[in-house]
Scaffold this motif. Structure first.
Motif, mmCIF file in Angstrom:
data_model
loop_
_atom_site.group_PDB
_atom_site.id
_atom_site.type_symbol
_atom_site.label_atom_id
_atom_site.label_comp_id
_atom_site.label_asym_id
_atom_site.label_seq_id
_atom_site.Cartn_x
_atom_site.Cartn_y
_atom_site.Cartn_z
ATOM 1 N N ARG A 123 41.213 32.706 38.284
ATOM 2 C CA ARG A 123 40.427 33.910 37.982
ATOM 3 C C ARG A 123 39.947 33.900 36.537
ATOM 4 O O ARG A 123 38.781 34.193 36.257
ATOM 5 C CB ARG A 123 41.293 35.143 38.235
ATOM 6 C CG ARG A 123 40.588 36.457 37.947
ATOM 7 C CD ARG A 123 41.545 37.610 38.027
ATOM 8 N NE ARG A 123 40.921 38.859 37.650
ATOM 9 C CZ ARG A 123 41.594 39.960 37.360
ATOM 10 N NH1 ARG A 123 42.920 39.976 37.412
ATOM 11 N NH2 ARG A 123 40.954 41.066 37.016
ATOM 12 N N ILE B 201 46.746 31.392 41.004
ATOM 13 C CA ILE B 201 45.638 32.282 41.372
ATOM 14 C C ILE B 201 45.037 32.936 40.129
ATOM 15 O O ILE B 201 43.809 33.038 39.987
ATOM 16 C CB ILE B 201 46.123 33.350 42.364
ATOM 17 C CG1 ILE B 201 46.534 32.702 43.686
ATOM 18 C CG2 ILE B 201 45.053 34.403 42.599
ATOM 19 C CD1 ILE B 201 47.167 33.645 44.665
ATOM 20 N N SER C 253 52.724 30.344 42.583
ATOM 21 C CA SER C 253 51.514 30.652 43.351
ATOM 22 C C SER C 253 50.694 31.741 42.666
ATOM 23 O O SER C 253 49.463 31.639 42.565
ATOM 24 C CB SER C 253 51.902 31.091 44.765
ATOM 25 O OG SER C 253 50.764 31.462 45.500
ATOM 26 N N GLN C 254 51.348 32.790 42.169
ATOM 27 C CA GLN C 254 50.646 33.864 41.475
ATOM 28 C C GLN C 254 49.990 33.358 40.197
ATOM 29 O O GLN C 254 48.861 33.749 39.862
ATOM 30 C CB GLN C 254 51.619 34.993 41.159
ATOM 31 C CG GLN C 254 52.167 35.711 42.378
ATOM 32 C CD GLN C 254 53.132 36.809 42.014
ATOM 33 O OE1 GLN C 254 53.353 37.122 40.836
ATOM 34 N NE2 GLN C 254 53.744 37.415 43.021
#
Length: 276
Positions: free
Chosen positions: A209, A205, A201-202
């Motif tokens: 970005r 993200i 999940s990190q």
């Protein structure tokens, strides 16, 4: 004699207590018929307290429990101290495994008796798999965090480029290309990280970005090139001549012929100045 045979075989009858409810009965090793206790309840049966020594690995856990409790109750008491859930435990007394519904006093467990606790093999294997998975997730999270620190540094350059272009400054192409290449390198690093769970999940993200920064730089590159072309204006100034010298290239030659004839016939005609 028939009564003794009946008692040895156990008794499972329903006796009406007058209220319409039924009760189950069981035969104890001492020959006494008692009401069957509910082992599905989480409440430990009342009775005299005994201290049971439970050996697990290289440590001894001393548990205070009632003699009328079951081995299932004992497992619940051991969960906090051993870190093993009841379904992960196997209790052995006098070399034999005891099931959850067996009572301690029926099995002969007395004060300061010793019980051996071992972890269920299938549970042990599952715990090893979970431990390795958690370790892999932790390593992936650290790798993503390292990339995130690098992205933070590159983000400062992106903000500087954005401020310069919006202010109307003309930047070199390398000033925009350099942070773009750095961001693409970070995307490659993120793609090489094998992540599951929270780390996955990190990583997702952070990828979004970085892609957003790359798109911003692409737009700034277009704006930078457009503003530069608008400031470059090429103007050409043409010089014109009066009649006789303007038009085709043959006009000056014809004019030159007339001038020569005039100078040859009249000496009073002034000299002409020729322009190539």
């Amino acid at each position: 004699m028939s009564n003794n045979m009946f008692l040895r075989g156990g008794l499972n009858t329903a006796a009406d207590d007058g209220g319409g409810s039924s009760r189950d009965w069981e035969l104890r090793p001492c020959g006494i018929v008692v009401q069957m206790r509910d082992t599905s309840s989480d409440t430990i049966q009342a009775g005299p307290l005994i201290k049971v020594k439970v050996s697990y690995g290289g440590s001894i856990h001393e548990v205070s429990i009632t003699a009328f409790s079951t081995f299932g109750d004992l497992k619940k008491s051991l969960a906090l101290g051993t870190g093993l859930q009841p379904q992960q435990q196997r209790l052995l007394y006098r070399g034999k495994e005891k099931h959850n519904r067996v009572y301690l006093h029926d099995a002969g467990v007395r004060n300061k008796s010793k019980v051996v606790l071992i972890e269920d093999p299938s549970s042990h294997q599952k715990r090893l798999v979970d431990s390795r998975r958690d370790e892999a997730i932790a390593m992936a999270c650290r790798a993503v965090a390292d990339v995130n620190e690098e992205v933070d540094k590159i983000a400062e350059k992106v903000f500087a480029v954005e401020a310069a272009v919006k202010s109307g400054r003309r930047l070199k192409d390398s000033a925009i290309a350099e942070p773009t290449e750095l961001l693409m390198c970070q995307l490659l690093k993120l793609d090489s990280i094998k992540a599951d769970g929270e780390a996955k999940s990190q990583r997702r993200i952070l990828v979004r970005r970085v892609q957003k920064y790359v798109e911003t730089l692409d737009m700034l590159k277009i704006q930078n090139e457009t503003s530069n072309s608008q400031r470059t204006v090429v103007t050409t100034s043409w010089e014109t001549f009066d009649a006789g010298l303007r038009g085709s290239t043959s006009a000056p030659l014809q004019q030159r012929g007339r001038v020569l004839s005039q100078t040859s016939t009249s000496s009073t005609v002034a000299d002409w100045e020729w322009f190539n």
